[in-house]
Design an enzyme around this catalytic site. Sequence first.
Site, PDB file in Angstrom:
ATOM      1  N   TYR A   1     -20.950   2.720  19.053  1.00 19.61           N
ATOM      2  CA  TYR A   1     -19.602   3.259  18.820  1.00 19.61           C
ATOM      3  C   TYR A   1     -19.066   3.857  20.132  1.00 19.61           C
ATOM      4  CZ  TYR A   1     -20.833   2.925  13.829  1.00 19.61           C
ATOM      5  OH  TYR A   1     -21.228   2.483  12.583  1.00 19.61           O
TER       6      TYR A   1
ATOM      7  N   GLY B   1     -10.040   2.513   5.156  1.00 19.75           N
ATOM      8  CA  GLY B   1      -8.826   3.277   4.879  1.00 19.75           C
ATOM      9  C   GLY B   1      -7.894   2.629   3.873  1.00 19.75           C
TER      10      GLY B   1
ATOM     11  N   LEU C   1      -8.338   1.672   0.908  1.00 15.12           N
ATOM     12  CA  LEU C   1      -8.453   2.239  -0.442  1.00 15.12           C
ATOM     13  C   LEU C   1      -8.175   3.749  -0.442  1.00 15.12           C
ATOM     14  CD1 LEU C   1     -11.707   0.313  -1.497  1.00 15.12           C
ATOM     15  CD2 LEU C   1      -9.397  -0.076  -2.392  1.00 15.12           C
TER      16      LEU C   1
HETATM   17  N1  LIG Z   1     -23.447  -0.332   9.821  1.00 14.96           N
HETATM   18  C1  LIG Z   1     -22.291  -0.875  10.059  1.00 14.96           C
HETATM   19  O1  LIG Z   1     -22.196  -2.051  10.443  1.00 14.96           O
HETATM   20  C2  LIG Z   1     -21.045  -0.052   9.861  1.00 14.96           C
HETATM   21  C3  LIG Z   1     -19.774  -0.675   9.855  1.00 14.96           C
HETATM   22  C4  LIG Z   1     -18.654   0.120   9.645  1.00 14.96           C
HETATM   23  C5  LIG Z   1     -18.789   1.484   9.453  1.00 14.96           C
HETATM   24  N2  LIG Z   1     -20.035   2.074   9.490  1.00 14.96           N
HETATM   25  C6  LIG Z   1     -20.197   3.545   9.260  1.00 14.96           C
HETATM   26  O2  LIG Z   1     -19.544   3.920   8.044  1.00 14.96           O
HETATM   27  C7  LIG Z   1     -18.538   4.896   8.299  1.00 14.96           C
HETATM   28  C8  LIG Z   1     -17.388   4.710   7.320  1.00 14.96           C
HETATM   29  O3  LIG Z   1     -16.874   3.399   7.317  1.00 14.96           O
HETATM   30  P1  LIG Z   1     -15.426   3.043   7.900  1.00 14.96           P
HETATM   31  O4  LIG Z   1     -15.153   3.850   9.072  1.00 14.96           O
HETATM   32  O5  LIG Z   1     -15.361   1.573   8.018  1.00 14.96           O
HETATM   33  O6  LIG Z   1     -14.379   3.366   6.823  1.00 14.96           O
HETATM   34  P2  LIG Z   1     -13.939   4.100   5.520  1.00 14.96           P
HETATM   35  O7  LIG Z   1     -14.700   5.328   5.281  1.00 14.96           O
HETATM   36  O8  LIG Z   1     -13.892   3.042   4.492  1.00 14.96           O
HETATM   37  O9  LIG Z   1     -12.458   4.436   5.990  1.00 14.96           O
HETATM   38  C9  LIG Z   1     -12.200   5.462   6.893  1.00 14.96           C
HETATM   39  C10 LIG Z   1     -10.700   5.720   6.937  1.00 14.96           C
HETATM   40  O10 LIG Z   1     -10.244   5.983   5.605  1.00 14.96           O
HETATM   41  C11 LIG Z   1      -9.248   7.001   5.626  1.00 14.96           C
HETATM   42  N3  LIG Z   1      -9.797   8.137   4.862  1.00 14.96           N
HETATM   43  C12 LIG Z   1     -10.962   8.807   5.060  1.00 14.96           C
HETATM   44  N4  LIG Z   1     -11.124   9.796   4.163  1.00 14.96           N
HETATM   45  C13 LIG Z   1     -10.057   9.764   3.373  1.00 14.96           C
HETATM   46  C14 LIG Z   1      -9.645  10.532   2.257  1.00 14.96           C
HETATM   47  N5  LIG Z   1     -10.388  11.549   1.793  1.00 14.96           N
HETATM   48  N6  LIG Z   1      -8.471  10.213   1.667  1.00 14.96           N
HETATM   49  C15 LIG Z   1      -7.712   9.192   2.126  1.00 14.96           C
HETATM   50  N7  LIG Z   1      -8.044   8.428   3.186  1.00 14.96           N
HETATM   51  C16 LIG Z   1      -9.204   8.708   3.805  1.00 14.96           C
HETATM   52  C17 LIG Z   1      -9.017   7.328   7.093  1.00 14.96           C
HETATM   53  O11 LIG Z   1      -8.031   6.445   7.606  1.00 14.96           O
HETATM   54  P3  LIG Z   1      -6.459   6.769   7.710  1.00 14.96           P
HETATM   55  O12 LIG Z   1      -6.237   8.143   7.177  1.00 14.96           O
HETATM   56  O13 LIG Z   1      -6.160   6.640   9.156  1.00 14.96           O
HETATM   57  O14 LIG Z   1      -5.828   5.691   6.910  1.00 14.96           O
HETATM   58  C18 LIG Z   1     -10.348   6.966   7.711  1.00 14.96           C
HETATM   59  O15 LIG Z   1     -10.282   6.733   9.081  1.00 14.96           O
HETATM   60  C19 LIG Z   1     -18.218   4.741   9.792  1.00 14.96           C
HETATM   61  O16 LIG Z   1     -17.673   5.901  10.363  1.00 14.96           O
HETATM   62  C20 LIG Z   1     -19.606   4.432  10.349  1.00 14.96           C
HETATM   63  O17 LIG Z   1     -20.370   5.622  10.476  1.00 14.96           O
HETATM   64  C21 LIG Z   1     -21.150   1.315   9.679  1.00 14.96           C
END
Ligand SMILES: NC(=O)c1ccc[n+]([C@@H]2O[C@H](COP(=O)([O-])OP(=O)(O)OC[C@H]3O[C@@H](n4cnc5c(N)ncnc54)[C@H](OP(=O)(O)O)[C@@H]3O)[C@@H](O)[C@H]2O)c1
Length: 320
Positions: free
Chosen positions: A57, A210, A212
């Site tokens: 990252y 984000g 959802l």
């Molecule tokens: N192992 C892997 O290959 C892999 C891949 C991806 C992610 N990850 C890990 O998983 C974590 C989470 O996944 P992700 O980053 O893809 O996405 P996610 O949690 O599905 O989405 C994050 C986004 O959702 C929105 N959000 C977060 N909390 C919220 C709430 N309470 N209410 C409304 N909107 C909210 C924000 O975006 P906005 O407010 O800007 O819309 C935020 O940036 C990452 O940080 C990472 O640590 C791992």
Amino acid sequence: MQTTQLGSSDLNVSRLCFGCWQLNPKFWGQVDIAGWEAAVRGALDAGINFIDTADAYGDGGAEEELGRFLAAAGLRDKFVIATKFFWNFTDGDARFADTTPDYIIRACESSLRRLRTDHIDLYQIHSWDALTRPDEVARAFATLKQAGKVRWFGVSNLNPEQMDLYRDHFEITTLQPGYSLLDRRIEQRELPYCLRHGIGVINYSPLYRGLLGGRYTADSRIPDGRAFGPFFHDEGLRIVAEALATAKTIAAEHDLTMAQLALRWTLTHPAISSAIVGVKKPDHILGAIKATEAPLSQEVWHRVGNLFSAAVAQVEALES
Ligand SMILES: NC(=O)c1ccc[n+]([C@@H]2O[C@H](COP(=O)([O-])OP(=O)(O)OC[C@H]3O[C@@H](n4cnc5c(N)ncnc54)[C@H](OP(=O)(O)O)[C@@H]3O)[C@@H](O)[C@H]2O)c1
């Protein structure tokens, strides 16, 4: 905050995990660091003790930021830290998959330095590397464990056959797969496999980056970095937005926000240990907490699940 044991390890973690991919500006734009630090403190106050990051990252940037803050605030010991290795971004311009023993040791030393800690609680292989034999990976893991540098090992983005190959040589504590209302692919094989073998599951992108979260409609222009795939644009977004509008009324009936409903939906599956929420600011993590208070009923779980599965099928039909 509910907690759970990860696999057969002694790691007791909150059912929400604080995700750090958001510290990668290429995908998520600039983060207000003071706000992000407040989010870490707020999470801790709310009982969240689990942080997920990766060396990839921001090419080490996310680990640097996390290590700097935890050291300055004296908070390292308050958290179970999970990080990952796999992408060799240090040996040349283009990153490539690397799980050779020498690289694993080097990657781990670099992560420890950036995180300003003497041990990693959960060290995960970010993805599948077909070129290195599992016994070679196990050799590096044994060295790291013996030296006290890593406590437990996990994998990410692997299928059951790949996990079988590794499990012949070392214990897998967790699988980190993508899982959400818009991506249910692991329900058929990976989740039953993890239940059967006592492997903890920490799902990423529970809010589908984000989408959802409840902020976006058919007319939204979703920031480019994370808007990859058919659900974020044009007709795909219109179809998902329609499902979201219905889901929001179901969420309101249960006194939940859309994000809380989507998170609670993943946490209701018995194989899911902890959902990793991507966080930029305090509202993200604090607004997620209610998701952990209770599971959804079977009826609501299926109703919401079917709603989004129908939307996914519609989008897939457009693609074919
Ligand atoms: N192992 C892997 O290959 C892999 C891949 C991806 C992610 N990850 C890990 O998983 C974590 C989470 O996944 P992700 O980053 O893809 O996405 P996610 O949690 O599905 O989405 C994050 C986004 O959702 C929105 N959000 C977060 N909390 C919220 C709430 N309470 N209410 C409304 N909107 C909210 C924000 O975006 P906005 O407010 O800007 O819309 C935020 O940036 C990452 O940080 C990472 O640590 C791992």
